[in-house]
Design a protein around this motif. Sequence first.
Motif, PDB file in Angstrom:
ATOM      1  N   HIS A 136       1.544   7.914   9.002  1.00 12.35           N
ATOM      2  CA  HIS A 136       1.975   6.589   8.297  1.00 12.35           C
ATOM      3  C   HIS A 136       1.695   5.551   9.146  1.00 12.35           C
ATOM      4  O   HIS A 136       2.294   4.334   9.119  1.00 12.35           O
ATOM      5  CB  HIS A 136       3.573   7.033   8.397  1.00 12.35           C
ATOM      6  CG  HIS A 136       4.128   7.761   7.603  1.00 12.35           C
ATOM      7  ND1 HIS A 136       4.240   7.979   5.984  1.00 12.35           N
ATOM      8  CD2 HIS A 136       4.669   9.090   7.918  1.00 12.35           C
ATOM      9  CE1 HIS A 136       4.473   9.066   5.681  1.00 12.35           C
ATOM     10  NE2 HIS A 136       5.394   9.789   6.740  1.00 12.35           N
ATOM     11  N   ALA A 137       0.438   5.822   9.978  1.00 11.24           N
ATOM     12  CA  ALA A 137      -0.043   4.503  10.540  1.00 11.24           C
ATOM     13  C   ALA A 137      -0.574   3.456   9.433  1.00 11.24           C
ATOM     14  O   ALA A 137      -1.285   3.812   8.392  1.00 11.24           O
ATOM     15  CB  ALA A 137      -1.217   4.885  11.601  1.00 11.24           C
ATOM     16  N   ALA A 138      -0.210   2.193   9.824  1.00 10.46           N
ATOM     17  CA  ALA A 138      -0.589   1.292   8.662  1.00 10.46           C
ATOM     18  C   ALA A 138      -1.968   0.749   9.153  1.00 10.46           C
ATOM     19  O   ALA A 138      -1.958  -0.022  10.317  1.00 10.46           O
ATOM     20  CB  ALA A 138       0.541   0.265   8.597  1.00 10.46           C
ATOM     21  N   LEU A 139      -2.809   0.631   8.273  1.00  9.21           N
ATOM     22  CA  LEU A 139      -3.992   0.007   8.457  1.00  9.21           C
ATOM     23  C   LEU A 139      -4.092  -1.213   7.553  1.00  9.21           C
ATOM     24  O   LEU A 139      -4.666  -2.445   7.974  1.00  9.21           O
ATOM     25  CB  LEU A 139      -5.259   0.992   8.178  1.00  9.21           C
ATOM     26  CG  LEU A 139      -6.681   0.309   8.552  1.00  9.21           C
ATOM     27  CD1 LEU A 139      -6.840  -0.182   9.661  1.00  9.21           C
ATOM     28  CD2 LEU A 139      -7.855   1.177   8.012  1.00  9.21           C
TER      29      LEU A 139
ATOM     30  N   ARG B  75      10.291  -2.056   4.400  1.00  6.77           N
ATOM     31  CA  ARG B  75       9.495  -0.685   4.682  1.00  6.77           C
ATOM     32  C   ARG B  75       9.583  -0.002   6.068  1.00  6.77           C
ATOM     33  O   ARG B  75      10.262   0.850   6.617  1.00  6.77           O
ATOM     34  CB  ARG B  75       8.402  -0.098   3.845  1.00  6.77           C
ATOM     35  CG  ARG B  75       8.216   1.158   3.954  1.00  6.77           C
ATOM     36  CD  ARG B  75       6.996   1.746   2.903  1.00  6.77           C
ATOM     37  NE  ARG B  75       5.707   1.030   3.270  1.00  6.77           N
ATOM     38  CZ  ARG B  75       4.623   0.828   2.549  1.00  6.77           C
ATOM     39  NH1 ARG B  75       4.505   1.859   1.762  1.00  6.77           N
ATOM     40  NH2 ARG B  75       3.725   0.521   3.143  1.00  6.77           N
ATOM     41  N   ALA B  76       8.774  -0.877   6.631  1.00  4.69           N
ATOM     42  CA  ALA B  76       8.525  -0.613   8.266  1.00  4.69           C
ATOM     43  C   ALA B  76      10.030  -0.794   8.839  1.00  4.69           C
ATOM     44  O   ALA B  76      10.251   0.107   9.838  1.00  4.69           O
ATOM     45  CB  ALA B  76       7.768  -1.572   8.871  1.00  4.69           C
TER      46      ALA B  76
ATOM     47  N   PRO C  69       0.845  -1.252   0.030  1.00  2.00           N
ATOM     48  CA  PRO C  69       0.266   0.163   0.014  1.00  2.00           C
ATOM     49  C   PRO C  69       0.687   1.120  -0.267  1.00  2.00           C
ATOM     50  O   PRO C  69       1.826   1.629   0.771  1.00  2.00           O
ATOM     51  CB  PRO C  69      -0.907  -0.285   1.331  1.00  2.00           C
ATOM     52  CG  PRO C  69      -0.929  -1.520   1.607  1.00  2.00           C
ATOM     53  CD  PRO C  69       0.402  -2.177   1.093  1.00  2.00           C
ATOM     54  N   ALA C  70       0.699   2.142  -0.771  1.00  3.71           N
ATOM     55  CA  ALA C  70       1.103   3.591  -0.838  1.00  3.71           C
ATOM     56  C   ALA C  70       0.233   4.348   0.382  1.00  3.71           C
ATOM     57  O   ALA C  70      -0.808   4.581   0.276  1.00  3.71           O
ATOM     58  CB  ALA C  70       0.942   4.233  -2.198  1.00  3.71           C
TER      59      ALA C  70
ATOM     60  N   VAL D 194      -5.756   2.196  15.686  1.00  2.00           N
ATOM     61  CA  VAL D 194      -5.279   2.802  15.019  1.00  2.00           C
ATOM     62  C   VAL D 194      -4.887   4.206  15.215  1.00  2.00           C
ATOM     63  O   VAL D 194      -6.053   4.867  15.871  1.00  2.00           O
ATOM     64  CB  VAL D 194      -5.758   2.737  13.494  1.00  2.00           C
ATOM     65  CG1 VAL D 194      -5.244   3.776  12.495  1.00  2.00           C
ATOM     66  CG2 VAL D 194      -5.998   1.250  12.825  1.00  2.00           C
ATOM     67  N   SER D 195      -4.120   4.955  15.063  1.00  2.00           N
ATOM     68  CA  SER D 195      -3.637   6.362  15.670  1.00  2.00           C
ATOM     69  C   SER D 195      -3.922   7.172  14.466  1.00  2.00           C
ATOM     70  O   SER D 195      -3.114   7.125  13.346  1.00  2.00           O
ATOM     71  CB  SER D 195      -2.231   6.496  16.155  1.00  2.00           C
ATOM     72  OG  SER D 195      -2.058   8.024  16.151  1.00  2.00           O
TER      73      SER D 195
END
Length: 834
Positions: free
Chosen positions: A185-188, A259-260, A112-113, A179-180
């Motif tokens: 950049h929080a990943a859902l 990436r993380a 995901p972008a 989720v924040s």
Amino acid sequence: MRSFIIAFACGVILLQFQEDLPTLAWIGALAVAGFALIVFPAIRRGEKTPFPPRGFGIAFRSHAFSCGLPLGGFLLGFAWAAGMAHYRLADALEEEWEMRTIELTGVIANLPARSAQGERFSFDVESVHTQGARVSGRIMLSWYRPRGGATKKPEKAVKRAWVKSGEESAGSSAESLSVSWSDPHAALFHPGERWRFSVRLRRPHGTANPYGSDYEAWLLERGIRATGSIDTRGGVGERLDAFILRPSYVIEAFRDRIRARFLAALPDAPGVGVLIALAIGEQRSIAPTQWELFRRTGITHLVSISGLHVTMVGALFGWILGRLWRRIPRLMLWFPAQKAGLAAGWLAAFFYSLLAGFEVPAQRTFYMLTVVMFSLMSGKNFGAGRTFLAALLTVLLLDPWAVLSPGFWLSFCAVAFLFLVGISRIVKGRRWRDALAQWGAAQWGVTLGTLPLLLLFFQQFSLVSPLANALAIPFVSFLITPLTLVFAVFPWIPLLSLDHWLLEQLMRFIEALAVWPVWRQAAPPIWAALLASLGAVWLLLPRGFPGRLAGFFLLLPAIFFRPDAPAPGEIRAEVLDVGQGLAVLVRTAGHTLLYDTGPVYTPESNAASRVIVPYLHASGIDRIDTLVVSHRDQDHAGGMGTVLASFPVRRVLSSMELPEGERCVADGEGVREWEWDGVRFTLLHPFEGDYAAKSKKPNNLSCVLRVSNASGSLLLTGDIEIADERKLISRFSPESLRGTVVLVPHHGSRGGSSPAFVAAVAPEEAVVSAGYRNRFGHPRPEVLARYGASRIWRTDRDGAIRFFFPAAPGGPGGQKSLHASAWRRENVRYWHDR
């Protein structure tokens, strides 16, 4: 076979310029005819010919074969591309299901972008739950973060069904996902997850402008046949499986983890986005200022995993394993070290391409390297030319749409010119001077050979590009990229810190070079680019070739091309397709006016950066005499900052309060009216008193501008509403309001285009600037009905629209000779949505 491959490529290219695809029956007939033209000349085995081709056990009729082989290749190439296109287009979203809520289940197919606005990803549809709906197999979905950030409770918006061993369990309880929303950049979403969504989809559609990219072709090449967004009114969706075990999803999940890992190790480092791009091909983390540095120095190819990086990584790993292999005699007896190095290099290139997401540029390079590897492993010398053409054939067989990408032409052109200057030959000398001479020859050949394509596709060339690439290519390919890949596998933070420090040193050098000017010019015509390519080939011929320097003169038409400007008294107006927004370019013999700058698309891009600035550069415009920003709404002023940063602007008129701008006042001194090159410009709205009105809105203060000459007039209305239209009717005579061409107020909303205003203006042509399937429903059918006597143009349907007003009325009886054209109507392709 050389003539066959070249003809096959020509057939593929010709198909991509067709407005409609041939029927399947015609495709079959073309394929049979092409096959027959190749095979039939070889039927009479053993017949002697005057000049039999070497290396064939069967003699051919030379004349029939020499004509039939290329003609057959051309027909097969055309038929192959047409058949692939039929197969790809058959997987389409039905028009009746556009923008309707559809329930479906599928798997997140790629990395995901992520941005501050939300996330975007490809989605493999497995099942559709809405009765009667038919959805494409692969779609692109966007999810937008709720406005208000952390004030919303994600527990109510997202629900995940946690499962064990990849199977749904009826007894498992659903847990909420924390989720924040305030973290951009929080990943859902993650690759490989199976979700059930409510979505609203559209058929592939993008903006259509001269010199602009074709978003619909880009989607077609990647097999994406619908785009849309997740409908969050009932919640984000439900996650059904944590991970689906498939090879492609495993690779994407690995990229997501890498990436993380980078973001966690260097969260605030300015160059972490570049390192991520070098590791996994994800370029969205690179800052816009860094992109500008790379463009100005001509090294943008170094931060995208393209042919250069894949080739260098393969060569590096092949060289290392070959050296180690030679140190073990038992291995040398079992398998030659040279072939072991080739196999290792090929495997390294393959895995690096996968790590980069196996995007189209990496695919092309890998296919080329595969052909080279097999030719070398066979022990036969096929020659550079045959290997090059075999790679070309492989790419076109697997991806016939590759010819639509500038990267295809640049990569193959660069390789061809490397062969031309002899870079593929082994240098016998081992001195550093020999290596330096070889490297200089390579840089000279690639720079000169790709110059015509750079001018054709991008209308600019960095004057310091050879110097920047001479240092940056080895620095990035042999130091920064290998360290980045090692950290991706072995996450040791000091190693990444060293890598980032090396990148910072390179960036200091690049920043020093970026102060040099960039050569920018208008886009040369095709004939000039072809002539320049011939000149480049001529210049790179071996020393001693007669008249070699004459090739320099063949470069001049492309380098110094200047498009024709309007004659005195003429008007050229272009309503650019910027989506749901507005941008109009007006040109006279010696002046340029830009009316509005389009919308903001994302925090990193806007209509100016994507559409307006590239179009102005390609048109040969290097300054703006007057910039009119009608009002402060972001769909009209979103690109103002980019325009001001890209061009010298002599005057800015706006209803906004700007530090260096003039207030747009129709009854002011010295502003209301002016003349350029026999063309009159008149401001009609707002008046000074309109700024003091208590009920004023940005729309009510839209600058209204009338541009006129002896042939007609153009009325630019911004977002005025019915109350403002009444003011115009009361303040001006019908003759002062009349417009041959009118920009329909407020994108065709209900709040404008009153019957009285339409009657007063009495336009022959009415233009609506609106986004495709926009959420406002613009233009409204009842508004379009009021312009029933006019010819209606729409940017969402017609793309960019051009109007030409001659200096004087022409035609029999003094009739006006206004000429209008639309980009989509004149450049129809079979993949365009019509």
